[in-house]
Design an enzyme around this catalytic site. Structure first.
Site, PDB file in Angstrom:
ATOM      1  N   ARG A 119      12.101 -30.480  10.054  1.00  0.00           N
ATOM      2  CA  ARG A 119      11.263 -30.272  10.179  1.00  0.00           C
ATOM      3  C   ARG A 119       9.110 -29.681   9.888  1.00  0.00           C
ATOM      4  O   ARG A 119      10.130 -29.707  11.678  1.00  0.00           O
ATOM      5  CB  ARG A 119      10.353 -31.596   9.203  1.00  0.00           C
ATOM      6  CG  ARG A 119       9.271 -32.638   8.848  1.00  0.00           C
ATOM      7  CD  ARG A 119       9.529 -33.008   7.690  1.00  0.00           C
ATOM      8  NE  ARG A 119       8.469 -33.596   6.805  1.00  0.00           N
ATOM      9  CZ  ARG A 119       8.021 -33.075   5.291  1.00  0.00           C
ATOM     10  NH1 ARG A 119       9.014 -31.610   4.473  1.00  0.00           N
ATOM     11  NH2 ARG A 119       6.905 -34.038   4.879  1.00  0.00           N
ATOM     12  N   THR A 390      10.385 -28.865  -3.828  1.00  0.00           N
ATOM     13  CA  THR A 390      11.964 -28.583  -2.768  1.00  0.00           C
ATOM     14  C   THR A 390      13.493 -28.624  -3.642  1.00  0.00           C
ATOM     15  O   THR A 390      13.562 -27.940  -4.658  1.00  0.00           O
ATOM     16  CB  THR A 390      11.984 -30.330  -2.440  1.00  0.00           C
ATOM     17  OG1 THR A 390      10.399 -30.777  -1.916  1.00  0.00           O
ATOM     18  CG2 THR A 390      13.080 -30.428  -0.927  1.00  0.00           C
ATOM     19  N   THR A 408      12.634 -27.043   2.074  1.00  0.00           N
ATOM     20  CA  THR A 408      10.787 -27.194   1.153  1.00  0.00           C
ATOM     21  C   THR A 408      10.279 -26.806   1.403  1.00  0.00           C
ATOM     22  O   THR A 408      10.088 -26.771   2.986  1.00  0.00           O
ATOM     23  CB  THR A 408      10.359 -29.121   0.943  1.00  0.00           C
ATOM     24  OG1 THR A 408       9.528 -28.726  -0.252  1.00  0.00           O
ATOM     25  CG2 THR A 408      10.431 -29.201   2.486  1.00  0.00           C
ATOM     26  N   ASP A 432       1.317 -33.408   3.501  1.00  0.00           N
ATOM     27  CA  ASP A 432       2.380 -34.034   3.401  1.00  0.00           C
ATOM     28  C   ASP A 432       1.895 -35.161   4.827  1.00  0.00           C
ATOM     29  O   ASP A 432       2.318 -36.015   4.739  1.00  0.00           O
ATOM     30  CB  ASP A 432       4.023 -34.109   3.917  1.00  0.00           C
ATOM     31  CG  ASP A 432       4.690 -33.599   2.058  1.00  0.00           C
ATOM     32  OD1 ASP A 432       4.230 -34.334   0.932  1.00  0.00           O
ATOM     33  OD2 ASP A 432       6.151 -33.203   2.462  1.00  0.00           O
ATOM     34  N   SER A 461       7.981 -37.394   5.265  1.00  0.00           N
ATOM     35  CA  SER A 461       8.517 -36.623   4.025  1.00  0.00           C
ATOM     36  C   SER A 461       9.343 -37.802   2.807  1.00  0.00           C
ATOM     37  O   SER A 461      10.129 -38.761   3.326  1.00  0.00           O
ATOM     38  CB  SER A 461       9.907 -35.461   4.459  1.00  0.00           C
ATOM     39  OG  SER A 461      10.734 -35.530   3.570  1.00  0.00           O
ATOM     40  N   GLY A 483       9.325 -34.041  -4.739  1.00  0.00           N
ATOM     41  CA  GLY A 483       8.550 -34.869  -3.013  1.00  0.00           C
ATOM     42  C   GLY A 483       8.773 -37.114  -3.335  1.00  0.00           C
ATOM     43  O   GLY A 483      10.193 -36.830  -3.254  1.00  0.00           O
TER      44      GLY A 483
HETATM   45  N1  GLY Z   1       7.974 -32.011   1.159  1.00  0.00           N
HETATM   46  C1  GLY Z   1       7.662 -33.165  -0.108  1.00  0.00           C
HETATM   47  C2  GLY Z   1       8.209 -33.966   1.237  1.00  0.00           C
HETATM   48  O1  GLY Z   1       9.065 -33.717   2.057  1.00  0.00           O
HETATM   49  O2  GLY Z   1       8.612 -35.213   0.801  1.00  0.00           O
END
Ligand code: GLY
Length: 578
Positions: A119, A390, A408, A432, A461, A483
């Site tokens: 991430r 994503t 994503t 986010d 996320s 999302g």
């Molecule tokens: N950007 C979408 C997620 O990570 O939930």
């Protein structure tokens, strides 16, 4: 900028571009030549097929075909996953990426579980109020558009860590992506429309024109990405240093100047992926494995499946008022917990053990009254953002290794900034974070202190790469973009397979619904049954019809051992295998 040839800057740019093109054209096109079945200029979408040995399903036919070919050449599921991730960065630029992040979840054939969190991270000079105005109100464009919206990218580091489980070196696995970028591939109608619709934003947010902005696109055009090919070649040659240091890092940092971004060379050099212990729980004879924080997905699906477990949903019918309202009440409760309790576990104590326990699920459903709409207290409806966001892909190999990766840029084409000279898009993952406690992000989701911005912290996320075993044997690899709808989609997909005994293809294509606590409404896809919508309304639910959401891709191992792979009807998603 003065675009005349007499301008030295333009001259330099043209000479650099020419050198890149010459160097690329003089290199050998080895992978594509050795695999004539993979034709970048003519390919078909395959929605479902069963394969004896190994299978891949992803958002793009070329990426799936490359992954399958790598396994056929002797690679395992990890090799295929790495090759697929890099290919998606080329052929599916709206979400496939090297400028974003993701989660890699795997179960090796010997039962070992691996969770790699790549991430994005908040840059060192980020601060909790960085997206607020003088009055303390969020300025949404700041966390969504341009370089300031970008977290430090994790995808390349994630793939380098994944390579430890692969059979082939990274250099071999990245080669197909380099060739697709350098020699081009034919784009689909969907991709052409996506690139055209963002052209103005690409030009506004990037410091220079790019491969994406050179023309108005139509289906069948060939997209060449020489700058991206050169970046991938640097990664091929220098590994991590090819991205996080040297010319690529220089170009990323330079791009920050155009839209006040804050990523520094130090941020890039210090980025590290993290190993996370996966979430595990049982549901009706199935062992479910999913991703732990900073993903909220694994915890949420553990909560929801355990909340509905006592109610015999298998007798209620698919997408009926009874089954949907039960699942919605589970969604409401789990998403309320998401907003309060979940964030990066290195910065916030997430009560994971309690949240995923069966006793907590039972306690949470104590006030559930079948046939009565719940109430999230805050009842105003929020506009729900629609985009691809994503991408997810799944791989199962001949040995029984299973990989599920969701990756994503956050919004479609991320923050719409293409790094000049490097040819790739940056993410807008900073959105986010909870930019201000109680204020919704682009998905209408709210968060609190658990997900506030802190330097180095990873934003919460919803990505939910998920694996299932039965009797300790590999069974399903599944996941989806979308999302905050992601955990609900996976929840519904698993109920479709486990409770309603659907094939994986039917489970994926079945019309979806989504409730996320706030706003207190059920979003349903446009083909959702009208009768159920009316029945739910009569019970007091607010319904919002929306377009499709998600593009779920999954593979299920059938009783005879065949790998049955399915790609979502909602996109160009396509399967391949051997
Ligand atoms: N950007 C979408 C997620 O990570 O939930």
């Amino acid at each position: 900028m003065n675009l005349k040839l007499s301008n030295p800057k333009v001259k330099l740019l043209l000479i650099t571009l020419l050198c890149v093109i010459i160097s690329i054209l003089t290199q050998a096109q080895t992978f594509i030549k050795e695999h004539p079945a993979i034709n970048p200029y003519q390919y078909a979408v395959v929605k479902e097929s069963s394969f004896e040995h190994g299978a891949v399903t992803s958002a793009h036919p070329l990426a799936s075909m490359v992954g399958a070919a790598i396994m056929q050449d002797g690679g395992n599921a990890f090799d295929a996953a790495i090759a697929t991730q890099f290919c998606l960065a080329v052929v599916f630029p709206g979400a496939g990426n090297i400028g974003g992040g993701g989660f890699m979840l795997a179960r090796k054939a010997n039962g070992e579980l691996i969770g790699i969190d790549y991430r994005e991270a908040a840059p060192k000079s980020a601060n909790r109020d960085m997206y607020l105005d003088d009055k303390g109100n969020p300025i949404p464009s700041k966390s969504r558009d341009g370089a300031l919206a970008s977290g430090v990218p994790g995808s390349v580091a994630g793939m380098v860590s994944t390579q430890a489980y692969a059979k082939f070196p990274l250099a071999k696995l990245i080669e197909p992506a380099i060739e697709l970028a350098a020699f081009g591939f034919v784009i689909t109608d969907r991709e052409a429309k996506g690139l055209n619709s963002e052209k103005a934003n690409f030009l506004k947010n990037s410091s220079a024109p790019s491969a994406f902005t050179q023309r108005e696109w139509k289906a069948g055009d060939t997209l060449y990405q020489p700058e991206l090919a050169a970046t991938l070649k640097r990664i091929q040659k220098y590994g991590l240093k090819g991205f996080y240091e040297g010319p690529t890092a220089d170009m990323i940092v330079k791009e920050m100047e155009h839209t006040s971004g804050i990523i520094t060379k130090e941020d890039l050099k210090n980025y590290r992926p993290k190993f996370r212990k996966p979430i595990e729980f049982d549901y009706k004879g199935h062992h479910v494995i999913s991703f732990s924080p900073p993903s909220s997905g694994g915890i949420i699906i553990a909560q929801m499946l355990q909340m509905i477990a006592p109610y015999h949903i298998e007798n209620m019918g698919v997408n009926t008022e009874a089954s949907v309202s039960l699942m919605v009440e589970a969604q409401r409760r789990a998403y309320a917990d998401r907003a309060e309790h979940m964030g990066d576990p290195d910065f916030w104590k997430v009560p994971t053990k309690t949240l995923i326990s069966a006793s907590y699920a039972k306690e949470r459903m104590k006030d559930y009254v079948p046939g009565t709409a719940g109430n999230s207290k805050i009842t105003q409806a929020g506009e729900v953002h629609e985009s691809e966001q994503t991408t997810h892909f799944s791989v199962i190999d001949a040995e029984g290794n299973m990989v599920a990766i969701t990756t994503t840029l956050n919004d479609t084409y991320g923050n719409k900034t293409i790094v000049a000279g490097a040819g790739f898009l940056l993410n807008n993952e900073m959105d986010d974070f909870s930019v201000k406690p109680g204020v919704p992000n682009m998905y209408g989701a709210i968060g609190g202190e658990a997900n506030s911005i802190v330097p180095g912290k990873r934003m919460l996320s919803s990505m939910t790469p998920t694996l299932v075993t039965v009797n300790n044997k590999p069974y399903i690899s599944i996941g989806t973009p979308g999302g905050t709808t992601i955990p609900n989609q996976v929840f519904e997909g698993l109920v479709n397979i486990i409770d309603y005994k659907m094939t994986i293809k039917a489970a994926i294509d079945n019309p979806r619904f989504h409730h996320q606590w706030i706003p207190d409404m059920i979003g349903v896809e446009s083909d959702f049954p009208e009768q159920t919508i009316n029945d739910l309304k009569s019970k007091g639910y607010t319904i919002m019809k929306r377009g499709r959401f998600g593009r779920m891709d999954g593979i299920q191992i059938l009783k005879d051992g065949m790998r049955n792979a399915a790609g979502d009807k909602r996109g160009d998603d396509s399967v391949a295998g051997y």
